[in-house]
Design an enzyme around this catalytic site. Structure first.
Site, PDB file in Angstrom:
ATOM      1  N   GLN A  81     -54.824 -55.583 -81.508  1.00 43.56           N
ATOM      2  CA  GLN A  81     -55.126 -56.711 -80.608  1.00 43.56           C
ATOM      3  C   GLN A  81     -53.988 -56.917 -79.601  1.00 43.56           C
ATOM      4  OE1 GLN A  81     -57.620 -58.659 -79.839  1.00 43.56           O
ATOM      5  NE2 GLN A  81     -59.049 -57.744 -81.296  1.00 43.56           N
ATOM      6  N   SER A  82     -53.509 -55.820 -79.026  1.00 35.58           N
ATOM      7  CA  SER A  82     -52.369 -55.918 -78.103  1.00 35.58           C
ATOM      8  C   SER A  82     -52.743 -56.627 -76.790  1.00 35.58           C
ATOM      9  CB  SER A  82     -51.887 -54.492 -77.796  1.00 35.58           C
ATOM     10  OG  SER A  82     -51.087 -54.469 -76.645  1.00 35.58           O
ATOM     11  N   ASN A  83     -51.988 -57.669 -76.466  1.00 38.48           N
ATOM     12  CA  ASN A  83     -52.147 -58.324 -75.162  1.00 38.48           C
ATOM     13  C   ASN A  83     -51.675 -57.401 -74.044  1.00 38.48           C
ATOM     14  OD1 ASN A  83     -52.919 -61.065 -76.087  1.00 38.48           O
ATOM     15  ND2 ASN A  83     -50.900 -60.986 -77.056  1.00 38.48           N
TER      16      ASN A  83
END
Ligand SMILES: Cc1ncc(COP(=O)(O)O)c(C=O)c1O
Length: 334
Positions: A81-83
């Site tokens: 879930q990398s921004n």
């Protein structure tokens, strides 16, 4: 035809920069906390670029460098879930470049949060099966993918985890200046969340540059939310000095300029703590700030936990670094 990147390109202190973010972000007055400390929030969650966050500032310089290098493809890497990956995908969409994301974990049946957005931005997501904090494995995969893209005739610009290179850090050198120019009263501290260290490196470099110019330069306090940064990786002073050198800016970061409060990580990266859950609710109910569970809730927990360091009448700034999409993948409430 002029490409979208060329039309957004300009030069900041000798460094190529592509306009991607909506700047300056607002500096918002918050409540009085502790014994009379005035809280301010620098709204870097409102940078724009595909739902906002600190990576927009780094990507302006990374994509500037990519444009100068003649790139046509972005490659980067991150947690599932990398921004940072989502915002790189947004930058790729805006600039008309193909984007490849090397992600931890397996492809889920239904995409959500940052992955859903990255897919909407048209990025190619490469799920590696790696654990969420297996940064070494992920970086090896990124380099291998970059080589394959070169073999396929593409011109990739490959960005390490979090965009935390000397080039990426330039975004937060500029941000430190932007913030101080917005302050009517000099804050006692600037507090923010740190993971791959690039935001921290930029802020301390920006501070050193202002100190060199004889301008107000309050200290910065990083709240560490990943094991690497808590164990002193990367070397923030070294990265900061490299960023200053790269832009030809005067000033020097010493190791005692680098403060990382390591008490708020809890069991691991992305694992909530009682303090982070409480801080997310506190922020939502006191400023309508949306604090995510991985980064900014732990950062705010750290700021609130340090409040006794400051005196009545002091002003303290929290840099809200974004992370909104994570809120929609939290499944801890019914
Ligand atoms: C919302 C948010 N806050 C803070 C950080 C930490 O920034 P840095 O990686 O530059 O330390 C990140 C990094 O991914 C992030 O996504």
């Amino acid at each position: 035809m002029t490409s979208s990147a060329d039309s957004r390109l300009h030069v900041w202190n000798g460094a190529p920069r592509v306009r991607l973010a909506t700047l300056p972000t607002p500096l918002e007055r918050g409540p009085v906390i502790g014994d009379g400390v005035q809280l301010w929030v620098k709204r870097d969650d409102l940078t724009g670029l595909g739902m906002g966050g600190n990576k927009a500032r780094k990507l302006e310089f990374l994509c500037g460098d990519a444009t100068s290098a003649g790139a046509d493809t972005l490659v980067t890497v991150g947690a599932g879930q990398s921004n940072h990956c989502r915002m790189t995908a947004a930058a790729g969409a805006l600039l008309g470049w193909e984007t490849h994301l090397v992600l931890a974990g397996e492809r889920p049946e239904h995409l959500e949060g940052n992955q859903l957005l990255s897919d909407m931005f048209g990025a190619h997501m490469h799920f590696t099966g790696a654990g969420p904090a297996e940064w070494g494995v992920l970086e090896t995969e990124r380099l291998a993918l970059t080589e394959r893209l070169v073999d396929d005739g593409r011109r990739p610009y490959s960005i390490p985890i979090g965009g935390s290179t000397a080039v990426g850090a330039l975004g937060y050198i500029a941000a430190y200046d932007e913030l101080l120019e917005q302050c009517d009263v000099e804050p006692r501290a600037i507090v923010f969340t740190s993971s791959s260290g690039g935001t921290h490196a930029g802020l301390v470099a920006g501070r050193a540059w202002r100190r060199h110019r004889g301008l107000s330069c309050p200290p910065v306090i990083a709240i560490g939310v990943a094991k690497g940064v808590v164990n002193g990786l990367p070397d923030v002073a070294e990265l900061a000095n490299e960023a200053l050198r790269r832009a030809g800016l005067p000033g020097r970061v010493e190791s005692n300029d680098v403060e990382i409060d390591t008490r708020w990580l809890g069991d691991d990266y992305a694992v909530p703590t009682d303090a982070s859950i409480a801080a997310a609710d506190w922020g939502a109910r006191h400023g309508a700030w949306v604090l995510d569970g991985v980064y900014t809730a732990k950062g705010m927990a750290g700021l609130l936990g340090n409040v006794e360091r400051w005196s009545p009448g002091d002003h303290v700034v929290f840099v809200h670094t974004g992370g909104h999409p994570e809120v929609f993948v939290r499944h801890d409430r019914s």
